[in-house]
Design an enzyme around this catalytic site. Sequence first.
Site, PDB file in Angstrom:
ATOM      1  N   GLU A 111     -36.291 -46.061  23.980  1.00 14.82           N
ATOM      2  CA  GLU A 111     -36.878 -47.222  24.652  1.00 14.82           C
ATOM      3  C   GLU A 111     -36.543 -48.516  23.899  1.00 14.82           C
ATOM      4  O   GLU A 111     -36.659 -48.581  22.670  1.00 14.82           O
ATOM      5  CB  GLU A 111     -38.399 -47.043  24.720  1.00 14.82           C
ATOM      6  N   LYS A 113     -39.798 -52.086  32.947  1.00  8.90           N
ATOM      7  CA  LYS A 113     -41.084 -51.398  32.845  1.00  8.90           C
ATOM      8  C   LYS A 113     -42.130 -52.177  33.630  1.00  8.90           C
ATOM      9  O   LYS A 113     -42.306 -53.380  33.432  1.00  8.90           O
ATOM     10  CB  LYS A 113     -41.480 -51.297  31.370  1.00  8.90           C
ATOM     11  N   CYS A 134     -41.829 -44.665  28.447  1.00 14.09           N
ATOM     12  CA  CYS A 134     -43.069 -44.457  27.708  1.00 14.09           C
ATOM     13  C   CYS A 134     -44.254 -44.151  28.631  1.00 14.09           C
ATOM     14  O   CYS A 134     -44.204 -43.226  29.426  1.00 14.09           O
ATOM     15  CB  CYS A 134     -43.320 -45.679  26.832  1.00 14.09           C
TER      16      CYS A 134
END
Length: 358
Positions: free
Chosen positions: A47, A129, A163
């Site tokens: 990430e 995200k 995540c």
Amino acid sequence: MSENRIVRAAAVQIAPDLDRADGTLERVLNAIDEAAAKGARFMVFPETFVPYYPYFSFVLPPALQGAEHLKLYERAPIVPGPLTQAVAAAARRHGTVIVLGVNERDHGSLYNTQLIFDADGTLKLKRRKITPTYHERMIWGQGDGSGLDVVETAVGRVGALACWEHYNPLARYALMARHEEIHAAQFPGSLVGQIFADQMEVTIRHHALEAACFVVNATGWLSDEQVAQVCPDERLRGACRGGNCTAIVSPEGKHLVDPLGPGEGILIADMDLALVTKRKRMMDSVGHYARPELLSLLHDDRPASFMQQPIRSQTISRSLDHEQQPASDEPSTVPSGRGGPGRDADGAPDQRLAILRR
């Protein structure tokens, strides 16, 4: 169909370069060469690996984050740009699909961005995200629904989440509904401790089972020297250790190779895409095992826009010109209502035109 296709995957867990602006990109390109030499045709990096995950935001109070945050702005890549050109060239040279996490700079904001490059070097997907987690909200902006997508690549249908997006069942379902065969998961690693790794393993194995797809998960890692660099206060250094679970999981929820804990390494495993159908024959969450008349997902997949234009300027111009012309049999381009052109149905001045005339 996925049958009779075996794809060699690589999950990369290496440390970023915290000191040199282009250092992490060099490490990415070297790892691509190394994994390709082992036959990998699908690779996943951690990430926001380029230039590095903002570990400082987890251990520093907001009043002390300014200098580190600005340094991240300076080093964050623009997409497209030199970084995407370099990674695309590597993907094309080796004929491999690459999923890379970056801190993307878009003018005055940073975003947690996942990039999927096809084997011919094409950037097939750039997604952000949708909700930064906890401390990350001080660093990144939010993504939109357009990135919850699955793309056709040389190795199959690929989707990605970052995540704790994996804790959002509707985000995962959006990818499942698009029939992903290979899922790229990315976590920061070197964070929170072993409990983070334990929770991560449960999460990625559950998604593999529920989506009937392969999951290739990559987490980052910090050396002891880097932990000390990020956390000058020794009391906080435990917060930047552990949390490593780089893994490759089958649609049956099995590890295809032992997961990688703390340390650097590249996991390699062969994924037999026939297992996708084998699993879905028994349980297809977006097919024969679904009940869309009872439960379904509403997904706004429009890209976010910061400026709206509800009426086209050309139409406005024609409308205003028409008001100045003598009456004719041609219909008005703006509804006249009861009060005639420029007035609403109650005969009052049309406020839309009043605003547009300013």
